[in-house]
Scaffold this motif. Structure first.
Motif, PDB file in Angstrom:
ATOM      1  N   UNK A  47      -7.943  -5.377  11.183  1.00  0.00           N
ATOM      2  CA  UNK A  47      -7.732  -6.027  12.480  1.00  0.00           C
ATOM      3  C   UNK A  47      -9.011  -5.992  13.314  1.00  0.00           C
ATOM      4  N   UNK A  48      -9.807  -4.948  13.165  1.00  0.00           N
ATOM      5  CA  UNK A  48     -11.048  -4.807  13.925  1.00  0.00           C
ATOM      6  C   UNK A  48     -12.163  -5.685  13.376  1.00  0.00           C
ATOM      7  N   UNK A  72       0.838  -1.197   0.000  1.00  0.00           N
ATOM      8  CA  UNK A  72       0.000   0.000   0.000  1.00  0.00           C
ATOM      9  C   UNK A  72       0.874   1.248   0.000  1.00  0.00           C
ATOM     10  N   UNK A  73       0.495   2.233  -0.810  1.00  0.00           N
ATOM     11  CA  UNK A  73       1.239   3.489  -0.877  1.00  0.00           C
ATOM     12  C   UNK A  73       0.789   4.472   0.200  1.00  0.00           C
ATOM     13  N   UNK A  74      -0.399   4.364   0.649  1.00  0.00           N
ATOM     14  CA  UNK A  74      -0.921   5.259   1.675  1.00  0.00           C
ATOM     15  C   UNK A  74      -2.027   4.589   2.447  1.00  0.00           C
ATOM     16  N   UNK A  75      -2.447   5.262   3.496  1.00  0.00           N
ATOM     17  CA  UNK A  75      -3.551   4.791   4.336  1.00  0.00           C
ATOM     18  C   UNK A  75      -3.299   3.409   4.933  1.00  0.00           C
ATOM     19  N   UNK A  76      -2.064   3.110   5.251  1.00  0.00           N
ATOM     20  CA  UNK A  76      -1.757   1.815   5.882  1.00  0.00           C
ATOM     21  C   UNK A  76      -2.395   1.690   7.252  1.00  0.00           C
ATOM     22  N   UNK A  77      -2.369   2.788   8.018  1.00  0.00           N
ATOM     23  CA  UNK A  77      -2.936   2.739   9.372  1.00  0.00           C
ATOM     24  C   UNK A  77      -4.450   2.521   9.320  1.00  0.00           C
ATOM     25  N   UNK A  78      -5.124   3.194   8.406  1.00  0.00           N
ATOM     26  CA  UNK A  78      -6.564   3.024   8.259  1.00  0.00           C
ATOM     27  C   UNK A  78      -6.888   1.594   7.837  1.00  0.00           C
ATOM     28  N   UNK A  79      -6.141   1.090   6.863  1.00  0.00           N
ATOM     29  CA  UNK A  79      -6.344  -0.267   6.378  1.00  0.00           C
ATOM     30  C   UNK A  79      -6.118  -1.270   7.500  1.00  0.00           C
TER      31      UNK A  79
END
Length: 118
Positions: A71-72, A59-66
């Motif tokens: 995980x949730x 992923x190039x961006x939004x890794x934390x959101x993904x």
């Protein structure tokens, strides 16, 4: 992320949502058929979790959101189903329907993030 698995998960979670709403309407408690469908959706979510975490580096961006979504996601339906087993009222099935609908929304959002940033 596996597109085919996403499509199957959305279809199974939609069926689960409709079944749980029907159970709510007819004032039925959770049974083996509904639990089997919950287990099937949970299994698919766990496979999606493993596949998503394995490919998160691409992923190039939004890794934390993904990562937060993926995980949730396995906990949403599990917690609402556990609540429905403990609660013996009509609205227990409504909470399963809401949990299944949340799985649909979160799975589609995960696929959207994957398609844009991977």
């Amino acid at each position: 992320m596996l597109l085919l698995l996403t499509q199957v998960l959305v279809a199974a979670a939609a069926l689960l949502t409709l079944m749980a709403l029907a159970y709510t309407l007819f004032d039925r408690l959770i049974d083996n058929w509904l639990l089997g469908l919950v287990a099937l959706v949970e299994l698919g979510v766990i496979v999606q979790l493993v596949a998503g975490l394995a490919g998160i580096g691409s992923l190039d961006g939004h890794r934390a959101t993904f990562a937060a979504y993926i995980v949730t996601l396995p906990f949403v339906l599990g917690i609402t189903t556990w609540g429905a087993i403990k609660d013996k009222t009509r609205w227990a099935m409504a909470s399963v329907a809401v949990g299944a609908f949340a799985v649909i929304v979160m799975t589609l959002r995960l696929q959207q993030i994957w398609d844009i940033y991977a």
